[in-house]
Design a protein around this motif. Sequence first.
Motif, PDB file in Angstrom:
ATOM      1  N   GLU A 270      15.510 -51.863  12.571  1.00  0.00           N
ATOM      2  CA  GLU A 270      15.121 -52.546  11.355  1.00  0.00           C
ATOM      3  C   GLU A 270      14.138 -53.634  11.747  1.00  0.00           C
ATOM      4  OE1 GLU A 270      16.892 -54.926   7.312  1.00  0.00           O
ATOM      5  OE2 GLU A 270      18.238 -54.580   9.404  1.00  0.00           O
ATOM      6  N   GLN A 271      14.417 -54.471  12.903  1.00  0.00           N
ATOM      7  CA  GLN A 271      13.216 -55.165  13.330  1.00  0.00           C
ATOM      8  C   GLN A 271      12.009 -54.487  13.570  1.00  0.00           C
ATOM      9  OE1 GLN A 271      15.397 -56.949  16.737  1.00  0.00           O
ATOM     10  NE2 GLN A 271      16.466 -58.434  15.409  1.00  0.00           N
ATOM     11  N   LYS A 272      12.040 -53.493  14.070  1.00  0.00           N
ATOM     12  CA  LYS A 272      10.739 -52.840  14.698  1.00  0.00           C
ATOM     13  C   LYS A 272      10.067 -52.060  13.392  1.00  0.00           C
ATOM     14  CE  LYS A 272       8.810 -49.902  17.828  1.00  0.00           C
ATOM     15  NZ  LYS A 272       9.057 -49.284  19.166  1.00  0.00           N
ATOM     16  N   TYR A 273      10.839 -51.651  12.410  1.00  0.00           N
ATOM     17  CA  TYR A 273      10.280 -50.611  11.508  1.00  0.00           C
ATOM     18  C   TYR A 273      10.460 -51.070  10.389  1.00  0.00           C
ATOM     19  CZ  TYR A 273       9.992 -47.495  15.226  1.00  0.00           C
ATOM     20  OH  TYR A 273       9.892 -46.628  16.352  1.00  0.00           O
ATOM     21  N   GLY A 274      11.362 -52.135   9.840  1.00  0.00           N
ATOM     22  CA  GLY A 274      11.477 -53.051   8.439  1.00  0.00           C
ATOM     23  C   GLY A 274      12.581 -52.130   7.770  1.00  0.00           C
ATOM     24  N   PHE A 275      13.176 -51.380   8.391  1.00  0.00           N
ATOM     25  CA  PHE A 275      14.558 -50.521   7.630  1.00  0.00           C
ATOM     26  C   PHE A 275      15.724 -50.180   8.723  1.00  0.00           C
ATOM     27  CE2 PHE A 275      11.254 -47.418   8.582  1.00  0.00           C
ATOM     28  CZ  PHE A 275      12.075 -46.469   9.282  1.00  0.00           C
ATOM     29  N   ALA A 276      16.791 -50.480   8.167  1.00  0.00           N
ATOM     30  CA  ALA A 276      18.080 -49.959   9.010  1.00  0.00           C
ATOM     31  C   ALA A 276      17.943 -48.733   9.337  1.00  0.00           C
ATOM     32  CB  ALA A 276      19.265 -50.659   8.281  1.00  0.00           C
ATOM     33  N   CYS A 277      18.670 -48.331  10.309  1.00  0.00           N
ATOM     34  CA  CYS A 277      18.922 -46.932  10.831  1.00  0.00           C
ATOM     35  C   CYS A 277      20.001 -46.284  10.302  1.00  0.00           C
ATOM     36  CB  CYS A 277      18.772 -46.723  12.493  1.00  0.00           C
ATOM     37  SG  CYS A 277      19.080 -45.183  12.861  1.00  0.00           S
ATOM     38  N   SER A 278      19.716 -45.342   9.225  1.00  0.00           N
ATOM     39  CA  SER A 278      20.898 -44.635   8.639  1.00  0.00           C
ATOM     40  C   SER A 278      21.589 -43.700   9.578  1.00  0.00           C
ATOM     41  CB  SER A 278      20.549 -43.870   7.349  1.00  0.00           C
ATOM     42  OG  SER A 278      19.438 -43.024   7.570  1.00  0.00           O
ATOM     43  N   SER A 279      21.078 -43.263  10.477  1.00  0.00           N
ATOM     44  CA  SER A 279      21.459 -42.360  11.539  1.00  0.00           C
ATOM     45  C   SER A 279      22.600 -43.028  12.155  1.00  0.00           C
ATOM     46  CB  SER A 279      20.615 -41.583  12.435  1.00  0.00           C
ATOM     47  OG  SER A 279      19.645 -40.931  11.571  1.00  0.00           O
ATOM     48  N   ALA A 280      22.214 -44.168  12.651  1.00  0.00           N
ATOM     49  CA  ALA A 280      23.273 -44.984  13.399  1.00  0.00           C
ATOM     50  C   ALA A 280      24.515 -45.092  12.730  1.00  0.00           C
ATOM     51  CB  ALA A 280      22.506 -46.154  13.961  1.00  0.00           C
ATOM     52  N   MET A 281      24.286 -45.610  11.125  1.00  0.00           N
ATOM     53  CA  MET A 281      25.477 -45.650  10.324  1.00  0.00           C
ATOM     54  C   MET A 281      26.178 -44.317  10.147  1.00  0.00           C
ATOM     55  SD  MET A 281      25.618 -48.731  10.125  1.00  0.00           S
ATOM     56  CE  MET A 281      25.077 -48.986  11.793  1.00  0.00           C
ATOM     57  N   ASP A 282      25.473 -43.281  10.074  1.00  0.00           N
ATOM     58  CA  ASP A 282      26.248 -41.976   9.772  1.00  0.00           C
ATOM     59  C   ASP A 282      27.025 -41.765  10.874  1.00  0.00           C
ATOM     60  OD1 ASP A 282      24.863 -41.900   7.261  1.00  0.00           O
ATOM     61  OD2 ASP A 282      23.406 -40.554   8.081  1.00  0.00           O
ATOM     62  N   GLN A 283      26.539 -41.884  11.973  1.00  0.00           N
ATOM     63  CA  GLN A 283      27.032 -41.705  13.506  1.00  0.00           C
ATOM     64  C   GLN A 283      28.400 -42.473  13.656  1.00  0.00           C
ATOM     65  OE1 GLN A 283      26.704 -39.280  16.176  1.00  0.00           O
ATOM     66  NE2 GLN A 283      28.913 -39.977  15.869  1.00  0.00           N
ATOM     67  N   LEU A 284      28.358 -43.950  13.337  1.00  0.00           N
ATOM     68  CA  LEU A 284      29.392 -44.868  13.114  1.00  0.00           C
ATOM     69  C   LEU A 284      30.620 -44.279  12.300  1.00  0.00           C
ATOM     70  CD1 LEU A 284      30.892 -47.185  14.404  1.00  0.00           C
ATOM     71  CD2 LEU A 284      29.494 -48.616  12.913  1.00  0.00           C
ATOM     72  N   THR A 285      30.100 -43.663  11.202  1.00  0.00           N
ATOM     73  CA  THR A 285      31.011 -43.425  10.140  1.00  0.00           C
ATOM     74  C   THR A 285      31.829 -42.179  10.664  1.00  0.00           C
ATOM     75  OG1 THR A 285      29.828 -43.980   7.936  1.00  0.00           O
ATOM     76  CG2 THR A 285      31.238 -42.227   7.840  1.00  0.00           C
ATOM     77  N   ARG A 286      31.142 -41.145  11.387  1.00  0.00           N
ATOM     78  CA  ARG A 286      31.755 -40.072  11.970  1.00  0.00           C
ATOM     79  C   ARG A 286      32.823 -40.406  13.118  1.00  0.00           C
ATOM     80  NH1 ARG A 286      26.696 -38.240  11.142  1.00  0.00           N
ATOM     81  NH2 ARG A 286      26.009 -38.033  13.303  1.00  0.00           N
ATOM     82  N   ILE A 287      32.369 -41.474  13.772  1.00  0.00           N
ATOM     83  CA  ILE A 287      33.203 -41.959  14.931  1.00  0.00           C
ATOM     84  C   ILE A 287      34.649 -42.701  14.178  1.00  0.00           C
ATOM     85  CG2 ILE A 287      33.573 -43.737  16.598  1.00  0.00           C
ATOM     86  CD1 ILE A 287      30.550 -43.031  17.320  1.00  0.00           C
ATOM     87  N   ASN A 288      34.179 -43.409  13.280  1.00  0.00           N
ATOM     88  CA  ASN A 288      35.515 -43.938  12.613  1.00  0.00           C
ATOM     89  C   ASN A 288      36.460 -42.924  11.946  1.00  0.00           C
ATOM     90  OD1 ASN A 288      34.895 -46.579  13.411  1.00  0.00           O
ATOM     91  ND2 ASN A 288      33.484 -46.850  11.539  1.00  0.00           N
ATOM     92  N   GLU A 289      35.813 -41.848  11.227  1.00  0.00           N
ATOM     93  CA  GLU A 289      36.569 -40.901  10.607  1.00  0.00           C
ATOM     94  C   GLU A 289      37.379 -40.110  11.665  1.00  0.00           C
ATOM     95  OE1 GLU A 289      33.746 -39.930   6.827  1.00  0.00           O
ATOM     96  OE2 GLU A 289      33.793 -38.624   8.498  1.00  0.00           O
ATOM     97  N   LYS A 290      36.763 -39.769  12.750  1.00  0.00           N
ATOM     98  CA  LYS A 290      37.583 -38.992  14.013  1.00  0.00           C
ATOM     99  C   LYS A 290      38.384 -39.710  14.503  1.00  0.00           C
ATOM    100  CE  LYS A 290      37.464 -35.437  17.010  1.00  0.00           C
ATOM    101  NZ  LYS A 290      37.430 -34.049  16.676  1.00  0.00           N
ATOM    102  N   SER A 291      38.244 -41.006  14.763  1.00  0.00           N
ATOM    103  CA  SER A 291      39.260 -42.042  15.302  1.00  0.00           C
ATOM    104  C   SER A 291      40.587 -41.911  14.442  1.00  0.00           C
ATOM    105  CB  SER A 291      38.755 -43.306  15.671  1.00  0.00           C
ATOM    106  OG  SER A 291      37.530 -43.445  16.425  1.00  0.00           O
ATOM    107  N   ALA A 292      40.356 -42.171  13.424  1.00  0.00           N
ATOM    108  CA  ALA A 292      41.260 -42.288  12.223  1.00  0.00           C
ATOM    109  C   ALA A 292      42.571 -41.261  12.315  1.00  0.00           C
ATOM    110  CB  ALA A 292      41.002 -42.216  10.741  1.00  0.00           C
TER     111      ALA A 292
END
Length: 100
Positions: free
Chosen positions: A56-78
């Motif tokens: 976001e600091q570099k390009y002006g928008f957050a990285c949806s791929s990072a948030m998608d990966q975190l969602t997958r990690i949290n789902e698997k961890s559950a």
Amino acid sequence: MPAMHFHVCWPDGSTEACYSPSTVIGEYLTAGEIYSLTEFTRRCSSALNEASQRVEQKYGFACSSAMDQLTRINEKSALYQGRQDAKVSVTAIAPVGPLP
């Protein structure tokens, strides 16, 4: 921004290549280390949120791929919540290479 893959082995023995848009993942996880499930998910959350902020600091928008990966990690961890012996090993951390 150099993207990275971090390869993990879940408590059931399955493996997964996970994505980080930044090398910051190497500040939170170490290849060859084994983490409790809680510690692994905490570190991934911190790392991937920081990576998204860097994008976001570099390009002006957050990285949806990072948030998608975190969602997958949290789902698997559950799937393993409540198991005291649940461990996740990080088998490798490497730059994302070109597609064959």
